[in-house]
Design an enzyme around this catalytic site. Sequence first.
Site, PDB file in Angstrom:
ATOM      1  CD  GLU A  49      -3.049  -0.390   2.360  1.00 23.66           C
ATOM      2  OE1 GLU A  49      -3.786  -1.334   2.658  1.00 23.66           O
ATOM      3  OE2 GLU A  49      -2.920   0.630   3.076  1.00 23.66           O
ATOM      4  CG  ASP A  60      -3.839   8.852   7.564  1.00 23.00           C
ATOM      5  OD1 ASP A  60      -3.808   7.630   7.826  1.00 23.00           O
ATOM      6  OD2 ASP A  60      -4.025   9.305   6.426  1.00 23.00           O
ATOM      7  CE1 TYR A 175      -7.670  -1.110   6.509  1.00 23.92           C
ATOM      8  CE2 TYR A 175      -6.232  -0.806   4.615  1.00 23.92           C
ATOM      9  CZ  TYR A 175      -6.458  -0.714   5.970  1.00 23.92           C
ATOM     10  OH  TYR A 175      -5.471  -0.225   6.790  1.00 23.92           O
TER      11      TYR A 175
END
Lengths: 263, 412
Positions: A49, A60, A175
Amino acid sequence: MTRIDRKFAELDAAGRKAFVAYVMAGDPDYDRSLQIVRGLPGAGVDIIELGLPFTDPMADGPTIQLAGQRALKAGQTLQRTLDLAAEFRKRDDTTPIVLMGYYNPIYNRGVDRFLADARDAGIDGLIVVDLPPEEDDELCIPAQAAGLNFIRLATPTTDDRRLPRVLQNTSGFVYYVSITGITGAGEANAAAVAPEVARIKARTDLPVIVGFGINTPDKSRAIAAIADGAVVGSAIVSRIGAGASTAEVLEFVRGLAEGAHSA
Amino acid sequence: MADDLINSFMNGPDEMGRFGIFGGRFVSETLMPLILRLEDEYQRAKTDPAFWDEMNHLWTHYVGRPSPLYFAERLTQHLGGAKIYLKRDELNHTGAHKINNVLGQIILARRMGKTRIIAETGAGQHGVATATVCAKFGLKCVVYMGAHDVRRQAPNVFRMRLLGAEVIAVTSGRGTLKDAMNDALRDWVTNVHDTFYCIGTVAGPHPYPAMVRDFQSIIGREAKEQMQEAEGRLPDTIIAAIGGGSNAMGLFHPFLDDESVRIIGVEAGGRGVNEKMEHCASLTGGRPGVLHGNRTYLLQDDDGQILEGHSISAGLDYPGIGPEHSWLHEVGRAEYVSITDTEALEAFQLCCATEGIIPALEPSHALGHVMKIAGDLPADHLICMNMCGRGDKDIFTVAKHLGFDMSDTEGR
């Protein structure tokens, strides 16, 4: 069939779980980053990734934020990220690369042009954090048409009513985000995640990979055991940020990969 | 066939949350279910008389609405042209328009059973308003504020803390409003189960831009009625300052279909709308992009990286703008101009001297544009400007720029 599909078929045949590693493209600089990325398959990484740096990575935590800032400061751009992938592809034509980031740099380039360039660079799939199914027309549908996988995040808040919509235009793999939160925070709990993975697998044939909150070989094994694989990002990126050598970074990755592969 | 078309600027957004191509729901999957629930809840509340009864009661008795529409006689004389009215939203409880919207969102949060409220703030006015309403309802309140803004808006930080809010100084990025919004979104994604994100402007993912606009539209509705009472007609020009654009959207929206009304939004021109990007004028100096949940005009570089703007006003220091403004700009219903730091400071002082009103630096930008145009307009031209905040919070910044040393007058 993309490199991602082929990789999972291969893993499946070998009875192995996937280990996915995330690194930020251009962190700490282009050359070091390329060196690290090139070393990942040899350290046991099945899928790479590749983070696309963005000034405002809203999903994040501090570790990935800082990595993005280091990369941008060293001159990383979308073009140089594609260049890095293309450079990697010259020597490795099998390890899938998934580009992971936010929509604005892609939108800014123009979706059609981006997709053509990404495919030429040897990118296999995209994870774009701020494009939920509601915005599928933006990039997801055109990406699939261009032969790239569009990998969707499913989260603990994705309930049964919503799950079909999330899975509908997903390809490559799903995911699963193990926690409600940002990258690099919290701890993935295999016991809690297992029923969630089962819930998703009951509705799709796609592999389900789990990420967020995985930072040790033990956790990598425990999570891989209850899913089709595990993703580690912040734990690797924080070592790069702390100034570890390429060999040290890859050694750490090897441990995580062995964890997942022993599951 | 064309006769059947209903031409209205007031119908947006569509079911995708779009105003033309602007707006939308560009958020992570974790937040998406919550945003859909918020939309449902807001749709229900909007048509529930009990919701509006509660709003109206609090607007009247807690906020002090309606705010006056005030004829600025000496300012009008000084500029020697158009007749200038100020919509006095700086007289609201907490000193700005922000509380109009906060009340609506907190009542919604309570209906949704949320117990923890988070907010981002630039100048601190939205943070203070949120802390205030949370104190009133006994809700836990966490306010994200850029570290740079914490320093330049110290009085508001202290106010928030007095009101029981936890103020978190955000050090990521350059430490201004954009970074505060990033960290608020990170908090939200982590605490989705009990937390309501009270956004302070007409930006963010749908339904926020529409919802905040609806709550702020009380400004325009009152102004329309009050102008009718004062002058027996509509204003000719309405003007408001724009950071994210909530006070402007609140004033503009009820007038969008009144063709005769000229609508002007004033962005922060900083040190000048130049190539060095020392400004926050997203519409005049930016281009469309996607940030903080919506597509809108943004200050960005060639690579699509978001740029840090500059403004003397912390409340306008944001590289984006509400999506409805981007749309109004593109369809040409509203004009967008910019005013520099220096021009805003002049307007600030003029307002103090002629009207005895200390304006916030944000509406000082709107006033800066009024100063530019009023003199060339006829005496029967009616301008309505939104005085959206009072300037107490800004006196330290202004003193610094005017070279006035306040250190000797500080209580020691």
